[in-house]
Design an enzyme around this catalytic site. Structure first.
Site, PDB file in Angstrom:
ATOM      1  N   ILE A 181       0.841  -1.204   0.000  1.00 26.48           N
ATOM      2  CA  ILE A 181       0.000   0.000   0.000  1.00 26.48           C
ATOM      3  C   ILE A 181       0.872   1.248   0.000  1.00 26.48           C
ATOM      4  CG2 ILE A 181      -1.832   1.232   1.188  1.00 26.48           C
ATOM      5  CD1 ILE A 181      -2.714  -1.454   2.351  1.00 26.48           C
ATOM      6  N   ASP A 182       1.909   1.255   0.821  1.00 27.31           N
ATOM      7  CA  ASP A 182       2.852   2.378   0.786  1.00 27.31           C
ATOM      8  C   ASP A 182       3.409   2.567  -0.617  1.00 27.31           C
ATOM      9  OD1 ASP A 182       3.098   3.724   3.244  1.00 27.31           O
ATOM     10  OD2 ASP A 182       4.269   2.100   4.107  1.00 27.31           O
TER      11      ASP A 182
END
Length: 418
Positions: A181-182
């Site tokens: 997600i980062d």
């Protein structure tokens, strides 16, 4: 534009593909999403100034270390110059606003409201440079009841239901360990920034771009949510499998596991011929993909029993000869040593330093490694000198700790950040 670099090394390192060589980026971000975004911009030729507090980006201090610098930091901060500024001081905030006058892009990932309190938020920066593209990266975005909450990759995986989808069916939830997600949020910020620069060039007016870990995670779950809305049933954690395909997962062999990817009925018939069980391809329980999914437990048990009879190398050779999708379950060491990894050019080298390239090619060439990740404050004096401030003013800022530089501009690796 003030502060432009002479990118002599860039032409040799990146095959001449430097479409952002005229763009200057002020990078106030830290940890992973923002630094990855600005590293991609730097790889594309942008003059990226990483602005750090005196304590440095958190990931400088996260183990494991190489030459005393955290490896996560090293992975996402190449091709940048580094400036240490104490944003708690009015003079530091004023210095950053002055840098913004000659910049094209600002990227920040402060907690909710922090950039505005520091005087470097969207409104303050646009006031000094109306053409500025301002990218803000947050945990949950700027709208909704959770807009004030901080976000981390694991928190986003849990909150959005992603964590409930990963792991073995009979086991606990499992975190995806590479912080997808980062990383995706960094990718999305790059897309937004490039589009905003194109619009800015047409209109002369800057744009504020927002990306968040929440939005990225929900975006990843698009087809899972589509299936949930259609059926109203929560999916079972599939382990290495796929809810729509079977057999399509990891299987043990006589020594080491492989992935078998039977993605269509043609592959299934070829597999049945290979294992000398052609009747399985005609069995009405298994003849089509939907039938195999419906009878998943039986199919997986049959295939598992067949694959245990030979070694990984034997199966990969046999499957490859029939063009049936399969792969070893490699370790990182095996990936690093594989001839395809080296031939792909995805590993960049500068002396003993290695880095993973931006995963695109331009005219057949990888984007190059011009600078190794910088020491904390390595380029502070160089960058401030470009503002053409009086020498006495610059000395005062250093003496008062508003800006800082390292005692030595070289790490044990003599080329760090050059």
């Amino acid at each position: 534009m003030s502060g432009e670099l002479n990118f002599d090394r860039m032409q040799a390192a990146g095959g001449g593909f430097s479409p952002l060589a005229h763009i200057r980026v002020l990078d106030f971000s830290k940890i992973l999403a923002g630094p990855l975004c600005t590293q991609y911009l730097a790889d594309l030729g942008a003059n990226v100034i990483k602005v750090e507090p005196p304590s440095g980006d958190d990931t400088r201090h996260w183990p494991p270390f190489e030459d005393g610098i955290g490896t996560i930091f090293l992975a996402v901060n190449r091709n940048k110059r580094d400036l240490v500024v104490d944003l708690r001081r009015p003079e530091g905030r004023a210095l950053c606003r002055q840098l913004a006058i000659g910049s094209d892009v600002v990227v920040e990932s402060f907690g909710p409201g922090v950039a505005d309190r520091l005087g470097i938020g969207w409104e303050a920066m646009q006031a000094v440079n109306p053409r500025l593209v301002y990218a803000s990266i947050s945990g949950f975005g700027t709208q909704g009841p959770m807009k004030g909450d901080k976000g981390y990759d694991l928190i986003a995986q849990a909150f959005t239901g992603m964590l409930a989808l990963t792991g073995a069916p009979d086991g606990p939830p499992a975190r995806s360990p590479f912080s997808p997600i980062d990383q995706a949020t960094g990718y999305h910020a790059v897309i937004g920034i490039l589009a905003a620069l194109m619009q800015r060039d047409q209109t002369g007016i800057g744009v504020k771009i927002e990306t968040s870990l929440f939005d990225s995670a929900v975006g990843f779950l698009g087809y899972f949510l589509q299936s949930y809305w259609q059926r109203g049933v929560e999916p079972v954690r599939p382990g290495s499998g796929h809810e729509s395909l079977c057999p399509y997962q990891a299987f043990d062999t006589a020594d080491r596991p492989i992935i078998l990817g039977i993605a269509n009925d043609g592959f299934w018939r070829s597999f049945c011929d290979l294992v000398e069980r052609p009747e399985l391809a005609l069995d009405q329980r298994f003849a089509t993909g939907s039938q195999r999914v419906e009878n998943r437990e039986t199919v997986v048990a049959l295939v598992a029993d067949l694959l245990r009879g030979r070694t990984r190398a034997e199966w990969l050779a046999e499957l490859g000869s029939r063009n049936i999708p399969a792969s070893p379950v490699h370790s990182l060491g095996e990936l690093s040593a594989h001839p395809h990894t080296e031939a792909s050019g995805m590993v960049l080298h500068d002396g003993d330093f290695k880095a993973i390239a931006t995963p695109i090619r331009a005219s057949g060439q990888r984007l190059g490694l011009r600078r190794q990740p910088p020491l904390l404050g390595q380029h502070s004096r160089e960058i401030v000198n470009e503002l053409e401030l009086p020498a006495e003013e610059i000395d005062r800022l250093f003496a008062q700790g508003v800006i800082a530089e390292p005692a030595s501009t070289h790490s044990p690796n003599d080329h760090r950040g050059e």
